[in-house]
Motif scaffolding. Structure first.
Motif, short mmCIF file in Angstrom:
data_model
loop_
_atom_site.label_atom_id
_atom_site.label_comp_id
_atom_site.label_asym_id
_atom_site.label_seq_id
_atom_site.Cartn_x
_atom_site.Cartn_y
_atom_site.Cartn_z
N HIS A 88 0.77 -1.27 0.13
CA HIS A 88 0.08 0.10 0.09
C HIS A 88 0.80 1.29 -0.14
N PHE A 89 0.32 2.26 -0.77
CA PHE A 89 1.18 3.49 -0.63
C PHE A 89 2.39 4.01 -1.32
N ASN A 108 -3.76 -1.38 -4.61
CA ASN A 108 -4.94 -0.43 -4.95
C ASN A 108 -4.23 0.81 -5.88
N ASN A 111 -4.30 4.35 -4.52
CA ASN A 111 -3.54 4.81 -3.20
C ASN A 111 -2.20 4.78 -3.54
N SER A 140 -11.87 0.40 4.22
CA SER A 140 -10.95 1.42 3.85
C SER A 140 -11.24 2.09 2.43
N GLU A 142 -12.43 4.85 -0.11
CA GLU A 142 -11.77 6.23 -0.44
C GLU A 142 -12.80 7.13 0.38
N HIS A 164 -10.22 1.56 -9.70
CA HIS A 164 -8.89 0.98 -9.49
C HIS A 164 -8.94 0.52 -11.02
#
Length: 372
Positions: A88-89, A108, A111, A140, A142, A164
């Motif tokens: 993630h991120f 995703n 993110n 989680s 958005e 996505h």
């Protein structure tokens, strides 16, 4: 017991997670996720191997940092089961594990950040032949979707997923699978049913944060069972607050009950009553524990008395019917031997393992003749 499943599976595009095909006409794969500290390479490798030993097809590993990415590389070198990196991120983590041989990226795109970062991740996946899993979770969503819908809903999950998916479609990357998980059974089922009509890619099923071993098994069996009965689902993860090994056991039992996958022993056992001529519950507990290593499909019936025993035993590869003074064993539908209670579990285990060896030898003979 041996008849094929009546379920007609949804047609989907096939991708490959390492050596495991997902989607198309491939068997529904069963996966779990490590819960060790990824930085503890030895512990993580040990857990992965325990999952593989029990029958897991795919294992997911959380990779939350660049240090964890380097650890993942060492873990990958010490294992031979397809591994999914959960990221993630930070897009740089995805790029690094792609270099280190990951078999699938769980991200995703939304993110990951700017379009150029998403493009970099997709390019790395394409260049290395790595599929992507888009993982949407009700917990989680958005912020704009939370505001739009007020709370998680099936429509919100699907809209998030399609957002996505649009990222990947704009980059002409079709090799992905999708999950839309929720802890609420109705929400998850509705979301998956809707998404199944919108895309051709394979679906990863799960009821997220389902609960402990007992409650989570029940919730997952209901939710995933509804979807699997619809023909929806190409790979599954049973999310339990328990040893990950239990997730694999439950997943296979679920697929076996729907005749969607044959792996290991399929036990048919009575709940027992005062008619039983041996300790059915104790026998079953012992057999399940002793025979966990068996992966060859075999139907075994363990019935405590003669009311339903002969009928069930005759339909199984090997069946035990309680009787007095001795219990009767059926093999391939025919009476074969009698067993006394004193060494019942030991004797029955030996018979089952012998039957497994015979079945394995017969399969090898068929393969040998086909290659002559």
């Amino acid at each position: 017991m041996h008849s094929p499943s009546p379920i007609q599976r949804r047609k989907s595009r096939q991708i490959h997670v390492g050596s495991v095909p997902v989607g198309g006409d491939a068997p529904i794969s069963v996966q779990s996720m490590t819960n060790t500290d990824t930085l503890d390479v030895d512990a993580t490798v040990a857990q992965i191997k325990s999952l593989q030993d029990i029958g897991a097809d795919i294992v997911r590993v959380s990779v939350p940092s660049m240090d964890a990415a380097e650890a993942f590389g060492r873990i990958k070198r010490q294992t031979d089961i397809p591994l999914v990196a959960d990221i993630h991120f930070d897009y740089r983590i995805a790029l690094r594990v792609a270099e280190l041989g990951v078999d699938c990226l769980r991200i995703n795109p939304g993110n990951i950040g700017r379009e150029d970062r998403v493009r970099a991740v997709v390019s790395a996946a394409r260049d290395n032949g790595i599929p992507i899993r888009i993982g949407v979770n009700a917990g989680s969503l958005e912020k704009d979707l939370q505001k739009k819908y007020g709370e998680p809903t099936p429509a919100a999950l699907v809209e998030s997923a399609m957002r996505h998916i649009d990222h990947l479609e704009r980059l002409d990357f079709p090799d992905f699978k999708v999950s839309v998980k929720a802890s609420d059974v109705f929400m998850a089922v509705a979301a998956y049913r809707e998404l199944a009509t919108r895309i051709e890619q394979p679906l990863h099923l799960g009821i997220t944060e389902a609960g402990g071993l007992r409650s989570g098994t029940v919730k997952s069996s209901i939710g995933l069972g509804m979807l699997l009965m619809d023909g929806i689902g190409d790979t599954i993860r049973v999310s339990l607050a328990a040893d990950p090994v239990e997730e694999i056991k439950v997943g296979f039992d679920m697929l076996k009950s729907l005749r969607l996958r044959a792996k290991g022993i399929n036990f048919v056992a009575c709940p027992s009553c005062s008619r039983q001529n041996f300790d059915v519950i104790g026998t079953m507990n012992a057999l399940e524990e002793r025979l966990e290593d068996i992966t060859t499909p075999l139907d075994v019936a363990v019935i405590g008395c003669v009311v339903n025993g002969p009928g069930e035993a005759k339909e199984a590869d090997l069946g035990l019917t309680g009787g007095s003074p001795n219990n009767l064993v059926y093999i391939d539908g025919k009476p074969a031997s009698k067993l006394r209670n004193e060494h019942l579990v030991d004797d029955l285990e030996a018979l089952i393992r012998n039957k497994i060896r015979q079945k394995q030898q017969a399969e090898q003979d068929v393969i040998a003749r086909a290659t002559e």
